[in-house]
Motif scaffolding. Structure first.
Motif, PDB file in Angstrom:
ATOM      1  N   GLU A   1       0.708  -1.141  -0.013  1.00 53.98           N
ATOM      2  CA  GLU A   1       0.083  -0.065   0.023  1.00 53.98           C
ATOM      3  C   GLU A   1       0.862   1.299   0.002  1.00 53.98           C
ATOM      4  O   GLU A   1       0.444   2.323  -0.850  1.00 53.98           O
ATOM      5  CB  GLU A   1      -0.801  -0.007   1.227  1.00 53.98           C
ATOM      6  CG  GLU A   1      -2.143  -1.055   1.148  1.00 53.98           C
ATOM      7  CD  GLU A   1      -1.548  -2.326   1.667  1.00 53.98           C
ATOM      8  OE1 GLU A   1      -0.518  -2.649   1.778  1.00 53.98           O
ATOM      9  OE2 GLU A   1      -2.475  -3.458   1.317  1.00 53.98           O
ATOM     10  N   GLU A   2       2.026   1.201   0.837  1.00 59.32           N
ATOM     11  CA  GLU A   2       2.701   2.314   0.810  1.00 59.32           C
ATOM     12  C   GLU A   2       3.573   2.595  -0.389  1.00 59.32           C
ATOM     13  O   GLU A   2       3.698   3.601  -1.042  1.00 59.32           O
ATOM     14  CB  GLU A   2       3.843   1.963   1.917  1.00 59.32           C
ATOM     15  CG  GLU A   2       4.718   3.609   2.212  1.00 59.32           C
ATOM     16  CD  GLU A   2       5.923   3.525   2.948  1.00 59.32           C
ATOM     17  OE1 GLU A   2       5.785   2.469   3.699  1.00 59.32           O
ATOM     18  OE2 GLU A   2       6.803   4.326   2.985  1.00 59.32           O
TER      19      GLU A   2
ATOM     20  N   MET B   1       4.268   5.778  -5.315  1.00 57.73           N
ATOM     21  CA  MET B   1       4.470   5.289  -6.724  1.00 57.73           C
ATOM     22  C   MET B   1       3.336   6.696  -7.532  1.00 57.73           C
ATOM     23  O   MET B   1       3.543   7.378  -8.088  1.00 57.73           O
ATOM     24  CB  MET B   1       4.002   4.101  -7.409  1.00 57.73           C
ATOM     25  CG  MET B   1       5.292   3.089  -7.421  1.00 57.73           C
ATOM     26  SD  MET B   1       4.729   1.469  -7.885  1.00 57.73           S
ATOM     27  CE  MET B   1       4.395   1.734  -9.541  1.00 57.73           C
ATOM     28  N   ASP B   2       2.094   6.526  -6.820  1.00 59.52           N
ATOM     29  CA  ASP B   2       0.867   7.443  -7.254  1.00 59.52           C
ATOM     30  C   ASP B   2       1.262   9.079  -7.173  1.00 59.52           C
ATOM     31  O   ASP B   2       1.019   9.757  -7.724  1.00 59.52           O
ATOM     32  CB  ASP B   2      -0.373   7.385  -6.560  1.00 59.52           C
ATOM     33  CG  ASP B   2      -0.930   5.875  -7.105  1.00 59.52           C
ATOM     34  OD1 ASP B   2      -0.456   5.423  -8.050  1.00 59.52           O
ATOM     35  OD2 ASP B   2      -1.981   5.359  -6.381  1.00 59.52           O
ATOM     36  N   ALA B   3       2.325   9.247  -6.022  1.00 55.58           N
ATOM     37  CA  ALA B   3       2.732  10.458  -5.536  1.00 55.58           C
ATOM     38  C   ALA B   3       3.883  11.019  -6.538  1.00 55.58           C
ATOM     39  O   ALA B   3       4.223  12.154  -6.221  1.00 55.58           O
ATOM     40  CB  ALA B   3       3.021  10.458  -4.245  1.00 55.58           C
ATOM     41  N   GLY B   4       4.210  10.103  -7.613  1.00 57.56           N
ATOM     42  CA  GLY B   4       5.129  10.445  -8.552  1.00 57.56           C
ATOM     43  C   GLY B   4       6.404  10.464  -7.803  1.00 57.56           C
ATOM     44  O   GLY B   4       7.527  10.922  -8.392  1.00 57.56           O
TER      45      GLY B   4
ATOM     46  N   TYR C   1       4.273  -7.622 -14.386  1.00 56.61           N
ATOM     47  CA  TYR C   1       5.103  -6.939 -13.480  1.00 56.61           C
ATOM     48  C   TYR C   1       4.483  -5.619 -12.986  1.00 56.61           C
ATOM     49  O   TYR C   1       3.584  -5.177 -13.618  1.00 56.61           O
ATOM     50  CB  TYR C   1       6.567  -6.752 -14.069  1.00 56.61           C
ATOM     51  CG  TYR C   1       6.568  -6.117 -15.562  1.00 56.61           C
ATOM     52  CD1 TYR C   1       6.809  -4.953 -15.503  1.00 56.61           C
ATOM     53  CD2 TYR C   1       6.561  -7.145 -16.654  1.00 56.61           C
ATOM     54  CE1 TYR C   1       6.584  -4.170 -16.630  1.00 56.61           C
ATOM     55  CE2 TYR C   1       6.472  -6.298 -17.807  1.00 56.61           C
ATOM     56  CZ  TYR C   1       6.792  -4.825 -17.876  1.00 56.61           C
ATOM     57  OH  TYR C   1       6.571  -4.303 -19.139  1.00 56.61           O
ATOM     58  N   ILE C   2       4.909  -5.046 -12.094  1.00 57.12           N
ATOM     59  CA  ILE C   2       4.648  -3.819 -11.581  1.00 57.12           C
ATOM     60  C   ILE C   2       5.237  -2.610 -12.616  1.00 57.12           C
ATOM     61  O   ILE C   2       6.460  -2.848 -12.982  1.00 57.12           O
ATOM     62  CB  ILE C   2       5.061  -3.333 -10.270  1.00 57.12           C
ATOM     63  CG1 ILE C   2       4.674  -4.305  -9.274  1.00 57.12           C
ATOM     64  CG2 ILE C   2       4.776  -2.052  -9.713  1.00 57.12           C
ATOM     65  CD1 ILE C   2       5.077  -4.191  -7.896  1.00 57.12           C
ATOM     66  N   PRO C   3       4.329  -1.852 -13.116  1.00 52.04           N
ATOM     67  CA  PRO C   3       4.741  -0.840 -14.398  1.00 52.04           C
ATOM     68  C   PRO C   3       5.942  -0.036 -13.966  1.00 52.04           C
ATOM     69  O   PRO C   3       6.157   0.492 -12.992  1.00 52.04           O
ATOM     70  CB  PRO C   3       3.414  -0.078 -14.278  1.00 52.04           C
ATOM     71  CG  PRO C   3       2.429  -0.694 -13.722  1.00 52.04           C
ATOM     72  CD  PRO C   3       2.802  -1.608 -12.754  1.00 52.04           C
TER      73      PRO C   3
ATOM     74  N   PHE D   1      -4.006  -3.761  -7.935  1.00 45.90           N
ATOM     75  CA  PHE D   1      -2.883  -2.769  -8.194  1.00 45.90           C
ATOM     76  C   PHE D   1      -2.331  -2.956  -9.742  1.00 45.90           C
ATOM     77  O   PHE D   1      -2.592  -4.094 -10.308  1.00 45.90           O
ATOM     78  CB  PHE D   1      -1.990  -2.797  -7.233  1.00 45.90           C
ATOM     79  CG  PHE D   1      -2.164  -2.301  -5.906  1.00 45.90           C
ATOM     80  CD1 PHE D   1      -3.482  -1.897  -5.542  1.00 45.90           C
ATOM     81  CD2 PHE D   1      -1.061  -2.428  -4.740  1.00 45.90           C
ATOM     82  CE1 PHE D   1      -3.669  -1.386  -4.307  1.00 45.90           C
ATOM     83  CE2 PHE D   1      -1.520  -1.930  -3.691  1.00 45.90           C
ATOM     84  CZ  PHE D   1      -2.865  -1.466  -3.260  1.00 45.90           C
ATOM     85  N   PRO D   2      -1.967  -1.753 -10.453  1.00 44.13           N
ATOM     86  CA  PRO D   2      -1.842  -1.739 -11.858  1.00 44.13           C
ATOM     87  C   PRO D   2      -0.719  -2.926 -12.081  1.00 44.13           C
ATOM     88  O   PRO D   2       0.283  -3.075 -11.440  1.00 44.13           O
ATOM     89  CB  PRO D   2      -1.356  -0.464 -11.977  1.00 44.13           C
ATOM     90  CG  PRO D   2      -1.018   0.343 -11.048  1.00 44.13           C
ATOM     91  CD  PRO D   2      -2.085  -0.375  -9.850  1.00 44.13           C
TER      92      PRO D   2
END
Ligand SMILES: [Zn+2]
Length: 396
Positions: A22-23, A28-31, A49-51, A116-117
């Motif tokens: 989650e963290e 990642m979302d916060a760039g 895999y994770i983008p 998650f993506p």
């Protein structure tokens, strides 16, 4: 000193910083600028895999790490399927001098369950992975770049001296579609430099001979032959399907047609020419093409030479000699420019003319500037339709 697997893992966990999925997602979302390192095996990676992650299987960690992660102070987050292998990998990275390593806990399996993506790698067959393995090892190309090349479409003007080496390297590189425009047949006097052709094919159309050589070299490549001369009547049809034009023809009528079409249709043109022991190359990237490929634009040919010289002043090139090998150098530079353009990597020769003197073995560079008053690519163009210039000779 840990003595069992359980001891080892608990020791490693104490020494490495762990973050929750989650963290990781939140950061990642916060760039946040971080390098995700996927340490699972290749077949696990292929399933998703994770983008943005870099694939670095744990078994190759020490061998490939310096190439794939050159910055030892980068913020690295390692992950695997469940969190154990990545903790071990993170400990190894720390021992190798990486200063800012974290490990995700748990790993990708849970990441996917959480919805998650996830990204899946572009598909190459095992045979293609093998054939292009030296490309794939380059981080600047990789599997994604190779897939891009296989989807790319390039048009070669001329299957002669420059077109030959360019076509062979582009086919070997896995450029998916190679159109070739040439109306001539193979002549014995071509074979000193036109390495696409063969003694047994003297008298056959050059496009046919080229298709034979190229499909034997790489069956992944679709060769589209156009046994015709380029004129104002067919230039747009010929250019329509292609993203990069590799121009190996050397005559004024074609040069101006190619230029005007490339500006109006937004295609990058890699231009090469040769004379005796000297060669030159540049890449023309018109505004529209620059936007499409995400690279800087440069001047067009008419920025430099708005009109062709009158016929009586044009160089008589029919009988000019040329050092055969020179074609290999210039044509191969053209192929390099075409590949870089499609991959969007490096800096092209837009705005620069590279000259090569084979006798003195010297490369030089001339700056080419855009003409704000250019009759074709300027804001107030005076030329808005194709012109068939006549009366100039051509070098084969
Ligand atoms: Zn111009």
């Amino acid at each position: 000193m840990p003595t069992t697997y359980t001891d080892l893992i608990s020791d490693v966990r104490k020494r490495t910083k762990q973050i929750s999925l989650e963290e990781l997602r939140r950061r990642m979302d916060a760039g946040e600028k971080l390098t995700l390192v996927d340490v699972r095996e290749k077949d696990e990676w292929r399933a998703g895999y994770i983008p943005g992650a870099v694939s670095l299987p744990r078994g190759f960690l020490e061998i490939q790490v310096e190439q794939k992660l050159p910055d030892k102070n980068a913020r690295i987050v390692a992950y695997c399927a469940g969190g154990t292998r990545s903790a071990l990998a993170a400990a190894t990275l720390q021992e190798l001098g990486y200063t800012n390593v974290e490990t995700a806990n748990p790993g990708f399996v849970r990441w996917r369950d959480l919805g998650f993506p996830v990204e899946t790698p572009p598909e190459l067959s095992d045979a293609q992975r093998d054939r292009y393995s030296r490309h794939i090892l380059l981080p600047e190309v990789g599997e994604a770049g190779q897939v891009r090349l296989l989807k790319s479409k390039m048009l070669l003007l001329g299957a002669g001296g420059l077109g030959s080496p360019a076509a062979m390297y582009l086919a070997a590189a896995g450029v998916g579609t190679l159109g070739i425009v040439d109306a001539d047949v193979v002549d014995a006097s071509n074979l000193q430099r036109q390495i696409l052709h063969a003694t047994s094919r003297v008298g056959t159309p050059k496009v046919e001979s080229a298709a034979k050589t190229l499909s034997e070299l790489n069956p992944d490549v679709k060769v589209v032959p156009y046994r015709e001369r380029m004129t104002s009547a067919n230039v747009e049809r010929l250019f329509a399907d292609y993203e990069v034009i590799v121009d190996g023809t050397d005559n004024f009528p074609t040069r101006y047609l190619v230029n005007d079409a490339s500006v109006w249709l937004g295609k990058a043109v890699v231009h090469g020419s040769i004379f005796r022991f000297d060669g030159q190359v540049t890449t023309f990237v018109p505004e529209r093409a620059a936007r499409a490929i995400g690279m800087p634009a440069g001047p067009c040919y008419r920025c430099l030479y708005p009109e062709p010289p009158p016929p009586h002043l044009a160089p008589s090139c029919q009988e000019a000699g040329v050092l055969g090998i020179l074609c290999g150098i210039i044509g191969t530079i053209q192929a390099t420019e075409a590949i870089k353009t499609v991959l969007g990597r490096g800096t092209t020769l837009a705005g620069r003319l590279l000259t090569y003197d084979s006798l003195r073995m010297k490369f030089n560079e001339l700056r080419l500037r855009r003409d704000p008053e250019c009759p074709v690519c300027g804001p107030k163009p005076s030329i808005t339709s194709y012109i068939d210039y006549e009366g100039f000779c051509a070098v084969g």
